[in-house]
Write a protein that holds these residues in place. Structure first.
Motif, short mmCIF file in Angstrom:
data_model
loop_
_atom_site.label_atom_id
_atom_site.label_comp_id
_atom_site.label_asym_id
_atom_site.label_seq_id
_atom_site.Cartn_x
_atom_site.Cartn_y
_atom_site.Cartn_z
N GLY A 1 -10.10 2.69 2.17
CA GLY A 1 -10.17 2.83 3.62
C GLY A 1 -9.67 4.20 4.06
O GLY A 1 -9.00 4.91 3.32
N ALA A 2 -9.98 4.53 5.32
CA ALA A 2 -9.54 5.81 5.88
C ALA A 2 -9.66 5.75 7.39
O ALA A 2 -10.11 4.75 7.95
CB ALA A 2 -10.39 6.96 5.33
N SER B 1 0.65 3.57 2.20
CA SER B 1 0.74 4.12 3.57
C SER B 1 2.18 4.30 4.09
O SER B 1 2.39 5.21 4.90
CB SER B 1 -0.09 3.25 4.52
N GLU C 1 -2.44 7.90 -1.49
CA GLU C 1 -2.52 8.00 -0.04
C GLU C 1 -2.78 9.46 0.32
O GLU C 1 -2.24 10.35 -0.33
CB GLU C 1 -1.17 7.57 0.55
N ARG D 1 0.36 -6.79 -4.61
CA ARG D 1 -0.19 -7.80 -3.69
C ARG D 1 -0.15 -9.16 -4.35
O ARG D 1 -0.25 -9.28 -5.58
CB ARG D 1 -1.64 -7.47 -3.32
N GLN E 1 -2.57 3.33 -5.95
CA GLN E 1 -3.27 3.99 -4.85
C GLN E 1 -2.84 5.43 -4.76
O GLN E 1 -1.76 5.81 -5.23
CB GLN E 1 -2.90 3.32 -3.51
N PHE F 1 -8.03 -0.87 10.44
CA PHE F 1 -6.66 -0.83 9.94
C PHE F 1 -5.77 -0.60 11.15
O PHE F 1 -6.14 0.19 12.03
CB PHE F 1 -6.46 0.32 8.93
N ALA G 1 -5.98 9.93 7.73
CA ALA G 1 -5.33 9.36 6.55
C ALA G 1 -6.41 8.66 5.73
O ALA G 1 -7.42 8.21 6.28
CB ALA G 1 -4.25 8.37 6.96
N PHE G 2 -6.19 8.63 4.43
CA PHE G 2 -7.13 7.88 3.58
C PHE G 2 -6.38 7.26 2.41
O PHE G 2 -5.30 7.71 2.03
CB PHE G 2 -8.27 8.78 3.08
N GLY G 3 -6.96 6.19 1.91
CA GLY G 3 -6.44 5.59 0.69
C GLY G 3 -7.42 5.84 -0.42
O GLY G 3 -8.55 6.28 -0.17
N HIS H 1 0.85 -1.19 0.00
CA HIS H 1 0.00 0.00 0.00
C HIS H 1 0.88 1.24 0.00
O HIS H 1 2.11 1.13 0.14
CB HIS H 1 -0.98 0.00 1.19
N PHE I 1 -3.20 1.11 11.51
CA PHE I 1 -2.58 2.44 11.58
C PHE I 1 -3.61 3.57 11.72
O PHE I 1 -3.24 4.74 11.72
CB PHE I 1 -1.68 2.68 10.37
N1 PHE Z 1 -3.59 1.35 3.20
C1 PHE Z 1 -4.97 0.92 3.23
C2 PHE Z 1 -5.16 -0.14 2.14
O1 PHE Z 1 -4.32 -0.30 1.32
C3 PHE Z 1 -5.93 2.04 2.98
C4 PHE Z 1 -5.88 3.09 4.04
C5 PHE Z 1 -5.11 4.22 3.89
C6 PHE Z 1 -6.64 2.95 5.20
C7 PHE Z 1 -5.08 5.18 4.89
C8 PHE Z 1 -6.64 3.90 6.17
C9 PHE Z 1 -5.84 5.00 6.03
O2 PHE Z 1 -6.18 -0.80 2.09
#
Ligand code: PHE
Length: 334
Positions: free
Chosen positions: A279-280, A167, A207, A191, A205, A245, A302-304, A165, A247
């Motif tokens: 996700g976030a 992140s 981020e 992956r 992605q 998640f 944070a968000f993806g 990811h 984190f």
């Molecule tokens: N890194 C997570 C994923 O790949 C997405 C995510 C990013 C979730 C930032 C929360 C915060 O699925």
């Protein structure tokens, strides 16, 4: 006897001046350089030349022959290049130049980046080959967390992975910068998945990370909603579902109302009216601790964002694999 050579030379020079076409040039060649031409004939005179003049006569005649050949070649060359441009046929169809275009994923990523830039985010970057620490450890993944095992991670060695990811870029940016932070990080992730219509062993992605004093979950919701409205239109709704998640805490997954049926339910959204985006959540205090930020002072979200998924929605594409097949019949449409 030497004068004979001088005369031929003068005559040749005078006549070259007058040559106006390839056929005239050919006449000149026959006259001087042909088998029975003036220069060849002069060679047969050598037996009449007095012995003491023979070496000089031979030498000068050879020189003349070489010069004449060089002049002939030069004139011929200039006629040929000229005639090429004269042969231009204006009735022929023009030559088509094929202009390339940007890959739909690049176009989508650029559009997303543009939207976030306008919302005040700076663009950051990180490596695709990551250490276990950045991909997992610093992001509060417990030692034996299932997402860390061989199921979905592509390992290069025990401690080095292809990032699963974007992140880890959060960690890299926070390590080198103090808050406030407002950044996005686009990039490719990997992956261990078997390809099918919705899975690819690599995808893209973006981020997002915002850290400052007093950042709340409402700020996260506001930014995601603004993004949805700018990208797909004001009538798009955003839904947040509780998730997990390591984190982020609390963590959510967020959906957009289906961009095709506008929430009514169709094949793309499998009748639900919603499509999952990513996700976030609020940055976990342990993540702040691993980069030396004070979790009592700072908060952040944070968000993806799945670029491939957004591109599929944008262009109505139902199979992620088509992005990576490089079929020009597909790519030509963008
Ligand atoms: N890194 C997570 C994923 O790949 C997405 C995510 C990013 C979730 C930032 C929360 C915060 O699925």
């Amino acid at each position: 006897m030497i004068e004979i050579i001088e005369n031929i030379k003068k005559q040749f020079e005078a006549e070259t001046e007058k040559v106006k076409s390839l056929s005239e040039l050919e006449e000149l060649r026959i006259k001087y350089l042909g088998r029975k031409g003036n220069i060849s004939n002069a060679f047969s005179l050598i037996s009449d030349v007095p012995a003491e003049q023979k070496p000089q006569f031979g030498k000068e005649l050879n020189q003349l022959k070489q010069q004449a050949e060089a002049v002939y070649n030069k004139i011929e060359e200039s006629f040929k290049t000229k005639s090429k441009s004269l042969m231009l046929d204006l009735t022929l169809p023009g030559r088509r130049s094929f202009t390339g275009s940007k890959h739909p994923l690049i176009q989508t990523a650029e559009e997303i980046k543009g939207i976030f830039s306008n919302l005040g985010f700076v663009i950051e970057d990180g490596p695709e080959i990551e250490t276990d620490y950045y991909n997992f450890g610093a992001l509060n993944f417990p030692e034996n967390h299932p997402s860390r095992d061989m199921q979905d991670t592509l390992f290069i060695s025990k401690d080095v992975v292809l990032r699963t990811h974007t992140s880890p870029v959060q960690i890299r940016v926070m390590e080198k910068q103090k808050p406030p932070i407002r950044m996005i990080a686009p990039g490719r992730v990997y992956r261990r998945d078997t390809p099918d219509a919705s899975h690819s062993p690599f995808f893209h992605q973006i981020e997002g990370l915002v850290v400052s004093e007093g950042v709340t979950f409402a700020d996260l919701k506001g930014v995601i909603e603004s993004f949805a409205h700018i990208m797909f239109g004001k009538d798009i709704n955003v839904r947040f579902r509780p998730s997990f998640f390591p984190f982020t805490e609390p963590s959510v997954e967020y959906d957009f109302s289906c961009v095709f049926c506008r929430g009514k339910g169709c094949k793309v959204c499998k009748g639900t009216g919603w499509v999952e985006i990513s996700g976030a959540g609020m940055v976990h205090p342990n993540v702040f601790k691993s980069v030396g930020y004070d979790p009592k002072k700072y908060t952040g979200y944070a968000f993806g964002m799945g670029v491939d998924r957004i591109a599929m929605l944008k262009y109505n594409i139902n199979d992620i694999r088509i992005f990576f097949e490089n079929d020009v019949r597909f790519l030509n449409q963008f």
